[in-house]
Design a protein around this motif. Structure first.
Motif, PDB file in Angstrom:
ATOM      1  N   VAL A 126       5.545   8.165  16.301  1.00 43.45           N
ATOM      2  CA  VAL A 126       5.263   6.916  16.990  1.00 43.45           C
ATOM      3  C   VAL A 126       6.573   6.326  17.499  1.00 43.45           C
ATOM      4  CG1 VAL A 126       5.425   5.511  14.876  1.00 43.45           C
ATOM      5  CG2 VAL A 126       4.028   4.714  16.776  1.00 43.45           C
ATOM      6  N   TRP A 127       6.524   5.754  18.706  1.00 45.64           N
ATOM      7  CA  TRP A 127       7.681   5.110  19.322  1.00 45.64           C
ATOM      8  C   TRP A 127       7.445   3.599  19.280  1.00 45.64           C
ATOM      9  CZ3 TRP A 127       6.376   9.963  20.069  1.00 45.64           C
ATOM     10  CH2 TRP A 127       7.332  10.919  20.409  1.00 45.64           C
ATOM     11  N   ILE A 128       8.382   2.865  18.699  1.00 51.07           N
ATOM     12  CA  ILE A 128       8.205   1.433  18.470  1.00 51.07           C
ATOM     13  C   ILE A 128       9.350   0.639  19.097  1.00 51.07           C
ATOM     14  CG2 ILE A 128       8.010  -0.375  16.714  1.00 51.07           C
ATOM     15  CD1 ILE A 128       7.122   1.818  14.749  1.00 51.07           C
ATOM     16  N   VAL A 129       8.997  -0.425  19.855  1.00 49.83           N
ATOM     17  CA  VAL A 129       9.991  -1.402  20.302  1.00 49.83           C
ATOM     18  C   VAL A 129       9.986  -2.518  19.255  1.00 49.83           C
ATOM     19  CG1 VAL A 129      10.665  -3.055  22.065  1.00 49.83           C
ATOM     20  CG2 VAL A 129       9.710  -0.850  22.737  1.00 49.83           C
ATOM     21  N   PRO A 130      11.042  -2.630  18.445  1.00 50.18           N
ATOM     22  CA  PRO A 130      11.040  -3.569  17.325  1.00 50.18           C
ATOM     23  C   PRO A 130      11.046  -5.029  17.762  1.00 50.18           C
ATOM     24  CG  PRO A 130      12.735  -1.877  17.050  1.00 50.18           C
ATOM     25  CD  PRO A 130      12.248  -1.797  18.467  1.00 50.18           C
ATOM     26  N   ASP A 131      10.503  -5.858  16.882  1.00 49.39           N
ATOM     27  CA  ASP A 131      10.529  -7.312  17.044  1.00 49.39           C
ATOM     28  C   ASP A 131      11.813  -7.815  16.398  1.00 49.39           C
ATOM     29  OD1 ASP A 131      10.148 -10.024  17.010  1.00 49.39           O
ATOM     30  OD2 ASP A 131       8.464  -9.997  15.613  1.00 49.39           O
ATOM     31  N   SER A 132      12.691  -8.419  17.203  1.00 45.60           N
ATOM     32  CA  SER A 132      13.985  -8.883  16.683  1.00 45.60           C
ATOM     33  C   SER A 132      13.929 -10.305  16.145  1.00 45.60           C
ATOM     34  CB  SER A 132      15.059  -8.798  17.785  1.00 45.60           C
ATOM     35  OG  SER A 132      14.773  -9.723  18.828  1.00 45.60           O
ATOM     36  N   ASN A 133      12.807 -10.995  16.304  1.00 46.21           N
ATOM     37  CA  ASN A 133      12.715 -12.379  15.834  1.00 46.21           C
ATOM     38  C   ASN A 133      12.587 -12.406  14.318  1.00 46.21           C
ATOM     39  OD1 ASN A 133      12.416 -15.159  15.754  1.00 46.21           O
ATOM     40  ND2 ASN A 133      10.210 -15.055  16.040  1.00 46.21           N
ATOM     41  N   THR A 134      13.385 -13.238  13.669  1.00 51.05           N
ATOM     42  CA  THR A 134      13.361 -13.330  12.209  1.00 51.05           C
ATOM     43  C   THR A 134      12.889 -14.699  11.729  1.00 51.05           C
ATOM     44  OG1 THR A 134      15.699 -14.008  12.169  1.00 51.05           O
ATOM     45  CG2 THR A 134      15.236 -11.651  11.964  1.00 51.05           C
ATOM     46  N   ILE A 135      12.398 -15.520  12.646  1.00 52.70           N
ATOM     47  CA  ILE A 135      12.002 -16.884  12.286  1.00 52.70           C
ATOM     48  C   ILE A 135      10.492 -16.957  12.132  1.00 52.70           C
ATOM     49  CG2 ILE A 135      12.048 -19.313  12.961  1.00 52.70           C
ATOM     50  CD1 ILE A 135      14.529 -18.662  14.644  1.00 52.70           C
ATOM     51  N   GLU A 136      10.045 -17.348  10.957  1.00 47.58           N
ATOM     52  CA  GLU A 136       8.624 -17.444  10.664  1.00 47.58           C
ATOM     53  C   GLU A 136       7.950 -18.450  11.592  1.00 47.58           C
ATOM     54  OE1 GLU A 136       4.999 -16.768   8.633  1.00 47.58           O
ATOM     55  OE2 GLU A 136       6.891 -15.675   8.712  1.00 47.58           O
ATOM     56  N   GLY A 137       6.800 -18.066  12.142  1.00 50.28           N
ATOM     57  CA  GLY A 137       6.030 -18.976  12.989  1.00 50.28           C
ATOM     58  C   GLY A 137       6.406 -18.946  14.454  1.00 50.28           C
ATOM     59  N   LYS A 138       7.475 -18.244  14.791  1.00 49.34           N
ATOM     60  CA  LYS A 138       7.892 -18.157  16.193  1.00 49.34           C
ATOM     61  C   LYS A 138       7.324 -16.886  16.827  1.00 49.34           C
ATOM     62  CE  LYS A 138      10.498 -21.838  16.352  1.00 49.34           C
ATOM     63  NZ  LYS A 138      10.172 -22.995  17.230  1.00 49.34           N
ATOM     64  N   PRO A 139       7.104 -16.906  18.153  1.00 49.40           N
ATOM     65  CA  PRO A 139       6.558 -15.717  18.820  1.00 49.40           C
ATOM     66  C   PRO A 139       7.476 -14.512  18.655  1.00 49.40           C
ATOM     67  CG  PRO A 139       6.465 -17.633  20.267  1.00 49.40           C
ATOM     68  CD  PRO A 139       7.306 -18.033  19.094  1.00 49.40           C
ATOM     69  N   PRO A 140       6.913 -13.308  18.629  1.00 48.85           N
ATOM     70  CA  PRO A 140       7.733 -12.105  18.510  1.00 48.85           C
ATOM     71  C   PRO A 140       8.612 -11.901  19.737  1.00 48.85           C
ATOM     72  CG  PRO A 140       5.458 -11.535  18.994  1.00 48.85           C
ATOM     73  CD  PRO A 140       5.471 -13.005  18.710  1.00 48.85           C
ATOM     74  N   VAL A 141       9.721 -11.223  19.537  1.00 51.79           N
ATOM     75  CA  VAL A 141      10.648 -10.914  20.623  1.00 51.79           C
ATOM     76  C   VAL A 141      10.904  -9.404  20.599  1.00 51.79           C
ATOM     77  CG1 VAL A 141      12.933 -11.291  21.614  1.00 51.79           C
ATOM     78  CG2 VAL A 141      11.761 -13.170  20.436  1.00 51.79           C
ATOM     79  N   TYR A 142      10.309  -8.703  21.545  1.00 52.46           N
ATOM     80  CA  TYR A 142      10.466  -7.250  21.604  1.00 52.46           C
ATOM     81  C   TYR A 142      11.572  -6.925  22.603  1.00 52.46           C
ATOM     82  CZ  TYR A 142       5.795  -7.810  19.639  1.00 52.46           C
ATOM     83  OH  TYR A 142       4.727  -8.213  18.890  1.00 52.46           O
ATOM     84  N   ASP A 143      12.789  -6.786  22.106  1.00 51.74           N
ATOM     85  CA  ASP A 143      13.915  -6.602  23.022  1.00 51.74           C
ATOM     86  C   ASP A 143      14.919  -5.555  22.542  1.00 51.74           C
ATOM     87  OD1 ASP A 143      14.912  -7.976  20.888  1.00 51.74           O
ATOM     88  OD2 ASP A 143      15.821  -9.599  22.043  1.00 51.74           O
ATOM     89  N   LYS A 144      14.615  -4.858  21.452  1.00 53.89           N
ATOM     90  CA  LYS A 144      15.542  -3.857  20.931  1.00 53.89           C
ATOM     91  C   LYS A 144      15.168  -2.487  21.499  1.00 53.89           C
ATOM     92  CE  LYS A 144      16.738  -4.212  16.600  1.00 53.89           C
ATOM     93  NZ  LYS A 144      16.638  -4.299  15.108  1.00 53.89           N
ATOM     94  N   VAL A 145      15.965  -2.022  22.433  1.00 49.17           N
ATOM     95  CA  VAL A 145      15.682  -0.742  23.097  1.00 49.17           C
ATOM     96  C   VAL A 145      16.923   0.141  23.045  1.00 49.17           C
ATOM     97  CG1 VAL A 145      13.877  -1.638  24.613  1.00 49.17           C
ATOM     98  CG2 VAL A 145      16.254  -1.807  25.338  1.00 49.17           C
ATOM     99  N   PRO A 146      16.758   1.463  23.178  1.00 49.38           N
ATOM    100  CA  PRO A 146      15.489   2.170  23.376  1.00 49.38           C
ATOM    101  C   PRO A 146      14.605   2.113  22.134  1.00 49.38           C
ATOM    102  CG  PRO A 146      17.250   3.736  22.978  1.00 49.38           C
ATOM    103  CD  PRO A 146      17.905   2.386  23.100  1.00 49.38           C
ATOM    104  N   ALA A 147      13.345   2.502  22.299  1.00 45.08           N
ATOM    105  CA  ALA A 147      12.391   2.455  21.204  1.00 45.08           C
ATOM    106  C   ALA A 147      12.837   3.343  20.048  1.00 45.08           C
ATOM    107  CB  ALA A 147      11.012   2.905  21.700  1.00 45.08           C
ATOM    108  N   ASP A 148      12.542   2.899  18.834  1.00 45.36           N
ATOM    109  CA  ASP A 148      12.797   3.712  17.652  1.00 45.36           C
ATOM    110  C   ASP A 148      11.645   4.702  17.466  1.00 45.36           C
ATOM    111  OD1 ASP A 148      15.195   2.486  17.005  1.00 45.36           O
ATOM    112  OD2 ASP A 148      14.249   0.958  15.765  1.00 45.36           O
ATOM    113  N   VAL A 149      11.983   5.898  17.024  1.00 52.37           N
ATOM    114  CA  VAL A 149      10.977   6.950  16.815  1.00 52.37           C
ATOM    115  C   VAL A 149      10.830   7.191  15.311  1.00 52.37           C
ATOM    116  CG1 VAL A 149      10.248   9.278  17.401  1.00 52.37           C
ATOM    117  CG2 VAL A 149      11.727   8.006  18.975  1.00 52.37           C
ATOM    118  N   PHE A 150       9.588   7.168  14.843  1.00 51.38           N
ATOM    119  CA  PHE A 150       9.314   7.416  13.431  1.00 51.38           C
ATOM    120  C   PHE A 150       8.262   8.499  13.264  1.00 51.38           C
ATOM    121  CE2 PHE A 150      11.111   3.167  13.042  1.00 51.38           C
ATOM    122  CZ  PHE A 150      11.828   3.251  11.851  1.00 51.38           C
TER     123      PHE A 150
END
Length: 208
Positions: A43-67
């Motif tokens: 699976v290829w995943i674009v991680p969510d870099s937001n670490t603040i509870e209750g805030k919208p996700p931020v998918y900005d870490k590229v390239p995608a990680d492969v697992f």
């Protein structure tokens, strides 16, 4: 860091590792590619870099990680749905897509044709739920003639029709304009998940 700590604890509890000091790491993000034929599946995943509870996700870490998924099927949830939309910003009129070839994010401007908020599929809103068939309506809806795309965001409970330039409209097609499943992986060695959870397809309301 609460937003990341809580998911990690949930995964560790599920693995029975809390208290043994043998912690790994947890990554959560959107699935942009899925290869069920690989051995093991990948699976290829674009991680969510937001670490603040209750805030919208931020998918900005590229390239995608492969697992790689766990070889033990008991350690993984439902197979993920993959698509390339990582964000739809109606206010700024930008849709962000993941380009599989370049491994980069592509921000495409658009015009808002129609925008409906408070549209909940859970409450069977007629714009997104067909009461005749008893099924959710399928999105996105692509209009090739008008160069428009109608997108439904379950998280935002928002149904939006956008219009792109001819050039941008042609860059992606069909379900690629959709958002992939939100998933969570627990791992100790990068690229090899020990546990895989499909957050999108997990019904937390059934848990007590």
């Amino acid at each position: 860091m609460v937003r990341k700590i809580l998911p990690m604890l949930l995964v560790l509890i599920g693995l029975g590792l809390v208290g043994c000091g043998n912690y790994g790491e947890v990554e959560q993000g959107r699935v942009v590619k899925w290869d069920p034929e690989a051995k093991p599946p990948k699976v290829w995943i674009v991680p969510d870099s937001n670490t603040i509870e209750g805030k919208p996700p931020v998918y900005d870490k590229v390239p995608a990680d492969v697992f790689e998924l766990p070889t033990d099927t008991a350690e993984r949830g439902a197979d993920p749905f993959a698509a390339l939309r990582v964000n739809l910003d109606v206010e700024r009129k930008i849709i962000t897509m993941y380009n599989l070839e370049s491994g980069a994010l592509e921000k495409l401007p658009f015009e808002v044709v129609k925008d409906d908020t408070g549209v909940s599929v859970r409450r069977k809103h007629p714009l997104v739920y067909d009461t005749t068939t008893g099924k959710e309506r399928e999105f996105p809806v692509i209009d090739d003639a008008e160069k428009t795309i109608t997108i439904y965001s379950r998280r935002q409970e928002r149904l939006t029709t956008i219009k792109l330039s001819d050039t941008d409209f042609a860059k992606y097609e069909g379900k690629e304009w959709d958002a992939g499943d939100e998933v969570r992986v627990y791992y100790k060695e990068k690229g090899k998940s020990l546990r895989f959870m499909n957050v999108t397809k997990t019904d937390f309301s059934r848990r007590k």
